[in-house]
Design a protein around this motif. Structure first.
Motif, PDB file in Angstrom:
ATOM      1  N   TYR A  39     -15.031 -19.793  23.076  1.00 60.46           N
ATOM      2  CA  TYR A  39     -13.939 -20.137  23.973  1.00 60.46           C
ATOM      3  C   TYR A  39     -13.890 -21.631  24.271  1.00 60.46           C
ATOM      4  CZ  TYR A  39     -14.648 -15.161  24.500  1.00 60.46           C
ATOM      5  OH  TYR A  39     -14.840 -13.833  24.233  1.00 60.46           O
ATOM      6  N   GLY A  41     -12.524 -24.015  22.364  1.00 61.33           N
ATOM      7  CA  GLY A  41     -11.387 -24.729  21.784  1.00 61.33           C
ATOM      8  C   GLY A  41     -11.607 -25.209  20.368  1.00 61.33           C
ATOM      9  N   TRP A  59      -9.566 -20.533  20.160  1.00 61.99           N
ATOM     10  CA  TRP A  59      -9.210 -20.308  21.557  1.00 61.99           C
ATOM     11  C   TRP A  59      -8.147 -21.329  21.940  1.00 61.99           C
ATOM     12  CZ3 TRP A  59      -9.920 -16.896  25.365  1.00 61.99           C
ATOM     13  CH2 TRP A  59      -9.626 -17.289  26.663  1.00 61.99           C
ATOM     14  N   SER A  60      -7.001 -20.852  22.381  1.00 60.69           N
ATOM     15  CA  SER A  60      -5.911 -21.754  22.733  1.00 60.69           C
ATOM     16  C   SER A  60      -5.118 -21.190  23.900  1.00 60.69           C
ATOM     17  CB  SER A  60      -4.986 -21.936  21.527  1.00 60.69           C
ATOM     18  OG  SER A  60      -3.860 -22.697  21.876  1.00 60.69           O
ATOM     19  N   ASP A  61      -4.881 -22.005  24.902  1.00 55.72           N
ATOM     20  CA  ASP A  61      -4.022 -21.649  26.036  1.00 55.72           C
ATOM     21  C   ASP A  61      -4.396 -20.330  26.692  1.00 55.72           C
ATOM     22  OD1 ASP A  61      -2.553 -23.984  25.652  1.00 55.72           O
ATOM     23  OD2 ASP A  61      -1.169 -23.002  24.272  1.00 55.72           O
ATOM     24  N   GLY A  62      -5.669 -20.103  26.887  1.00 54.55           N
ATOM     25  CA  GLY A  62      -6.116 -18.917  27.599  1.00 54.55           C
ATOM     26  C   GLY A  62      -6.207 -17.652  26.775  1.00 54.55           C
ATOM     27  N   CYS A  65      -6.932 -16.673  19.282  1.00 50.89           N
ATOM     28  CA  CYS A  65      -6.010 -16.538  18.161  1.00 50.89           C
ATOM     29  C   CYS A  65      -6.838 -16.198  16.934  1.00 50.89           C
ATOM     30  CB  CYS A  65      -5.259 -17.834  17.910  1.00 50.89           C
ATOM     31  SG  CYS A  65      -4.264 -18.399  19.284  1.00 50.89           S
TER      32      CYS A  65
END
Length: 79
Positions: A39, A41, A59-62, A65
């Protein structure tokens, strides 16, 4: 095209990964095998046994992916 931030690192998992793995299984592999934070980024890339399938966990924008890409060889595309 929107790309990852400039300080994002790309980690490539050496060896073969079971491509049936999903978000949770790949996140656990990142924690246990690579000893990194899934998590954080960064992008984590895994390959299948035949080498023709790649999965990337990011991990992107909460949210996590999961990207998958099937690599077709040049010669197989014309058969």
């Amino acid at each position: 095209m929107i790309g990852p931030p400039t300080n994002t690192r790309i980690w490539i998992a050496a060896g073969v990964t079971d491509m049936r793995s999903g978000f949770n299984s790949l996140a656990v592999k990142v924690q246990m095998v690579l000893e990194k934070d899934p998590y954080g980024g960064h992008v984590f890339i895994f390959r299948g046994r035949r080498g023709d399938l790649l999965k990337a966990l990011y991990w992107s924008d909460g949210g996590l992916c999961l990207f998958a890409n099937y690599l077709a060889s040049y010669y197989n595309s014309f058969s």
